[in-house]
Design a protein around this motif. Sequence first.
Motif, PDB file in Angstrom:
ATOM      1  N   GLN B  61      -3.201  -2.425  -3.226  1.00  0.00           N
ATOM      2  CA  GLN B  61      -2.018  -1.636  -3.562  1.00  0.00           C
ATOM      3  C   GLN B  61      -1.597  -1.940  -4.996  1.00  0.00           C
ATOM      4  N   PRO B 152       0.790   3.503  -8.165  1.00  0.00           N
ATOM      5  CA  PRO B 152       1.502   3.038  -6.977  1.00  0.00           C
ATOM      6  C   PRO B 152       2.353   1.812  -7.265  1.00  0.00           C
ATOM      7  N   SER B 156       4.848  -1.212  -2.459  1.00  0.00           N
ATOM      8  CA  SER B 156       4.389  -0.423  -1.330  1.00  0.00           C
ATOM      9  C   SER B 156       3.375  -1.177  -0.496  1.00  0.00           C
ATOM     10  N   ALA B 157       2.983  -2.350  -0.980  1.00  0.00           N
ATOM     11  CA  ALA B 157       1.961  -3.111  -0.248  1.00  0.00           C
ATOM     12  C   ALA B 157       2.519  -3.600   1.088  1.00  0.00           C
TER      13      ALA B 157
END
Lengths: 245, 157
Positions: B61, B152, B156-157
């Motif tokens: 990510q 990204p 968001s991981a």
Amino acid sequence: MATRSPTHQRAHLPTCVHDGGVVAPVERFRDGLTVRTTVHGLPGEIAGRPDATTRIRHKPPYRGAACRLACIAFPPQRNLEYHPSMTSNLAQPRRPTRSVTLAVVVLAIVGLGCQGAGGGSPEEAGPGNAHCSVTADYPHESSGTPGWVVAKVRVVCTNTIDSLAIDAKLHRFANGKWVDVDVAAPRVVSPVTPNEKYTHQAQAPCAKGERGSYCGAGRGSGVYGGNPAKSADWTYSAERTVECA
Amino acid sequence: MRLSFVPGALSEDDSDGAINPQWEARWAEICDRLTAEAEGRGGRGYRDGDNLTLVPPHGGQGERIRVQLVEAESARVRAGWTIDVFEHFSLVDGSYSPLVPVVVAIMDGAAQEIAETSGGRWVGVCHYIPHAAGSVGLPPELSPDRLVRSLPSWRSA
């Protein structure tokens, strides 16, 4: 594919290497009519086609986004001439040959090289007015990353203004004229703090032992109280000979 | 309320960007700060002299970010396919130092890579990074014909 005629000259562009080998190599040809850019190995996700080889032909007049990107996407530009009718309003590289060469001729007579006007004083001083001074440092080889010539531009404003955009470019004297070797994308700052020094820079690679005459140039634009303003012209640094170690 | 731009005095800076102990110390502080930002998002930071590598959280990510000390007040930031910018930092906190905000903005997913197209053909790439002190790159509203890829967010991981 563009037809090459004897009048075509292959521009001496460095290979553009990016992490992952995104945009290498780049070739351009010019004959005053056509600039062709060939990009190998584009990432499929961004190009819409995996590992495509894309050929782009720009025909004058260079306008709008294509012009800007021809200037921004693959810096630095060497030996690439621009059509005078370029109308990009952002990072617009103007052809420096006439005005700058004239400046060189004039200034060379008095021994100042490409050094531009300095020490200007604000006009229309008065309460509530804001002034931003634009300074261009003379270019030097980067001390931390040898092989790059760097020209920094500083802007300091007297008041808090809404926004500021700084343009920076690097000139090199080659083949009897000044040419842009890098036109940096503008740096935008908002809001702007009074008396803070805002920096931007242009840079170009140079080979070991390569020697050249360079000067930096900067200009600013901004908005204050809803009123836009911009530099009347570029502010040039002193000319300096740089020999890359 | 009028605004004017005037040429400043000719620069007398002849330091050529030399990195003295003050700048060395400042660079070390910035590396520590960015490493802490990376670790706060589950990532890591590795410093090797003038080079700092920021690795996003496990799982792929986010984008790896590389920061290289170029000279006094300047560093080169690379991330993703197209981001390759020279950023600046000052000796003291509170002064104009966009290096850290720009890197943090990339970690937070604010950075965009922009592919310009013309007639269906791809003509070039640029990037746009809005951050606390302004923005870097091409403002997207000036690129009507484009494909945009947002990097990204590490979160968001």
